[in-house]
Design a protein around this motif. Structure first.
Motif, PDB file in Angstrom:
ATOM      1  N   ASN A  88     -41.125 -24.989  27.778  1.00 58.95           N
ATOM      2  CA  ASN A  88     -40.592 -25.344  26.459  1.00 58.95           C
ATOM      3  C   ASN A  88     -41.436 -26.359  25.706  1.00 58.95           C
ATOM      4  O   ASN A  88     -40.985 -26.909  24.698  1.00 58.95           O
ATOM      5  CB  ASN A  88     -39.164 -25.878  26.609  1.00 58.95           C
ATOM      6  CG  ASN A  88     -38.136 -24.778  26.688  1.00 58.95           C
ATOM      7  OD1 ASN A  88     -37.746 -24.208  25.685  1.00 58.95           O
ATOM      8  ND2 ASN A  88     -37.710 -24.450  27.901  1.00 58.95           N
ATOM      9  N   CYS A 195     -45.430 -22.630  22.541  1.00 58.59           N
ATOM     10  CA  CYS A 195     -45.086 -23.206  23.835  1.00 58.59           C
ATOM     11  C   CYS A 195     -45.525 -22.277  24.964  1.00 58.59           C
ATOM     12  O   CYS A 195     -45.726 -21.078  24.752  1.00 58.59           O
ATOM     13  CB  CYS A 195     -43.572 -23.432  23.932  1.00 58.59           C
ATOM     14  SG  CYS A 195     -42.945 -24.676  22.787  1.00 58.59           S
ATOM     15  N   GLY A 197     -43.752 -21.173  27.294  1.00 56.23           N
ATOM     16  CA  GLY A 197     -42.706 -20.178  27.500  1.00 56.23           C
ATOM     17  C   GLY A 197     -42.697 -19.068  26.473  1.00 56.23           C
ATOM     18  O   GLY A 197     -41.933 -18.109  26.599  1.00 56.23           O
ATOM     19  N   GLU A 198     -43.534 -19.160  25.443  1.00 60.61           N
ATOM     20  CA  GLU A 198     -43.661 -18.075  24.486  1.00 60.61           C
ATOM     21  C   GLU A 198     -44.698 -17.068  24.970  1.00 60.61           C
ATOM     22  O   GLU A 198     -45.031 -16.115  24.286  1.00 60.61           O
ATOM     23  CB  GLU A 198     -44.037 -18.639  23.113  1.00 60.61           C
ATOM     24  CG  GLU A 198     -42.914 -19.484  22.522  1.00 60.61           C
ATOM     25  CD  GLU A 198     -43.273 -20.133  21.195  1.00 60.61           C
ATOM     26  OE1 GLU A 198     -44.206 -19.647  20.537  1.00 60.61           O
ATOM     27  OE2 GLU A 198     -42.625 -21.125  20.838  1.00 60.61           O
ATOM     28  N   GLY A 252     -39.179 -18.668  21.648  1.00 59.07           N
ATOM     29  CA  GLY A 252     -38.631 -18.691  23.003  1.00 59.07           C
ATOM     30  C   GLY A 252     -37.342 -17.919  23.156  1.00 59.07           C
ATOM     31  O   GLY A 252     -36.513 -18.271  23.995  1.00 59.07           O
ATOM     32  N   LEU A 255     -36.958 -16.271  26.687  1.00 66.43           N
ATOM     33  CA  LEU A 255     -36.785 -17.337  27.676  1.00 66.43           C
ATOM     34  C   LEU A 255     -35.368 -17.887  27.603  1.00 66.43           C
ATOM     35  O   LEU A 255     -34.704 -18.082  28.629  1.00 66.43           O
ATOM     36  CB  LEU A 255     -37.800 -18.450  27.434  1.00 66.43           C
ATOM     37  CG  LEU A 255     -37.733 -19.649  28.383  1.00 66.43           C
ATOM     38  CD1 LEU A 255     -38.109 -19.243  29.800  1.00 66.43           C
ATOM     39  CD2 LEU A 255     -38.646 -20.777  27.895  1.00 66.43           C
ATOM     40  N   SER A 299     -33.636 -23.318  21.019  1.00 63.61           N
ATOM     41  CA  SER A 299     -33.274 -24.467  21.859  1.00 63.61           C
ATOM     42  C   SER A 299     -32.064 -25.214  21.303  1.00 63.61           C
ATOM     43  O   SER A 299     -31.150 -25.579  22.056  1.00 63.61           O
ATOM     44  CB  SER A 299     -34.467 -25.420  21.994  1.00 63.61           C
ATOM     45  OG  SER A 299     -34.943 -25.841  20.734  1.00 63.61           O
TER      46      SER A 299
END
Length: 326
Positions: A88, A195, A197-198, A252, A255, A299
């Motif tokens: 993240n 990020c 996580g992307e 994200g 994720l 998020s």
């Protein structure tokens, strides 16, 4: 004659699966995307993952040592928190910020409230928001993929726009996204700035399907969350199907859908509650993405529905059979 009739308190049905088994499965599911991030972001990604995991495990160990509690680092939950935090944040985040974020996640969000199973929001996402509020420049300095090759000693980010930066303008932003050289394929495999996580929405989906197949999570929350974002993006995007599809693979979202929203502690217990929870998260994500001041809403939306979970559980209870109506 032996007494075969044994009366005991619930639960009456037990599973051999413990916390460490579940966390190991989550780590396995995240490994393909983690390895892909190493390919795209090189040593920077390794640096971030190492210090986030180190900070999480060390924080939990020291906190329990000081408080004279039994150590729980063997259940791997701190490792998962550190890895999810790494996913993240940008690949260029300095090591000391990684340690600070991990310490916040473990000590403030998890341990102070009683440890695993007692946190009221996802620790990794809470830490991401903490870091974003404290160090906004470092947290939005996106590293361009393929720049920091093995042997590089710098952690400086190369400024690059993320797909969500273009999609923030609505369907009109698609043209600028195309002009930047970013294709839908790049977004699916993870060859975009942003990020860690992307990285590779495709591999995150595969990891999520793996967890579903193992019975670690169910399909309800990810499916309803993704469908809500798709449908709402399609409607608010002027019924542009391309815009809605790009929204799914940007940022994200995957994720969050498979690894964040499905956290046992912070998600509702009933299927009805999980649907409400996922739909609310999808609505908030889309509204923030299109109308908020920050391009990514995943998020913030997840943390917001995390704190709604007790209320959702209260009003989305299953009917108790044998209950006498008033």
């Amino acid at each position: 004659m032996d007494n075969k009739f044994i009366v005991s308190s619930s639960p009456h049905v037990r599973s051999s699966e413990d916390t460490s088994y579940i966390m190991k499965q989550v780590i396995i599911a995240l490994m393909p995307a983690a390895l892909t991030s190493l390919y795209f972001f090189r040593l920077n990604a390794l640096n971030v993952m190492f210090f986030c995991i180190l900070g999480a495990v060390l924080s939990e160990y020291l906190y329990q040592k000081i408080c004279k509690q039994e150590s729980t680092i063997g259940d791997y939950s701190a490792v998962v928190t550190g890895l999810l935090l790494a996913f993240n944040v940008p690949a260029s985040l300095p090591w000391w910020m990684c340690l600070m974020g991990s310490a916040f996640a473990i000590i403030v969000v998890k341990m102070v409230f009683g440890g695993i199973g007692h946190n009221f929001m996802n620790p990794a996402l809470a830490a991401r928001i903490f870091l974003l509020a404290s160090f906004p420049v470092a947290m939005t300095a996106w590293t361009k993929t393929g720049v920091n090759w093995i042997g590089s000693t710098t952690l400086d980010a190369v400024t690059t726009a993320t797909p969500l930066s273009f999609l923030k303008e609505g369907p009109a932003g698609l043209s600028a996204l195309y002009d930047s050289g970013t294709s839908l394929t790049d977004m699916i495999v993870g060859n975009v700035g942003g990020c860690i996580g992307e990285t590779s929405a495709l591999l995150l989906i595969i990891g999520g399907v793996y967890l579903i197949s193992k019975g670690i999570i169910n399909y309800v929350i990810p499916v309803f969350y993704i469908l809500t974002v798709f449908i709402l993006s399609f409607i608010l995007g002027g019924f542009n199907i391309s815009f809605a599809i790009y929204q799914l693979f940007a940022g994200g979202l995957m994720l969050g859908a498979f690894f964040m929203l499905t956290d046992y502690t912070t998600s509702p217990m009933t299927v009805k509650g999980q649907i409400i929870y996922a739909v609310l998260a999808g609505i908030i994500t889309t509204v923030i993405r299109l109308y908020g001041g920050y391009p990514e809403g995943a998020s913030y939306s997840i943390v917001m529905v995390n704190v709604m979970t007790p209320l959702i559980d209260k009003y989305a209870k299953n009917r108790v059979f044998g209950e006498v109506s008033k």
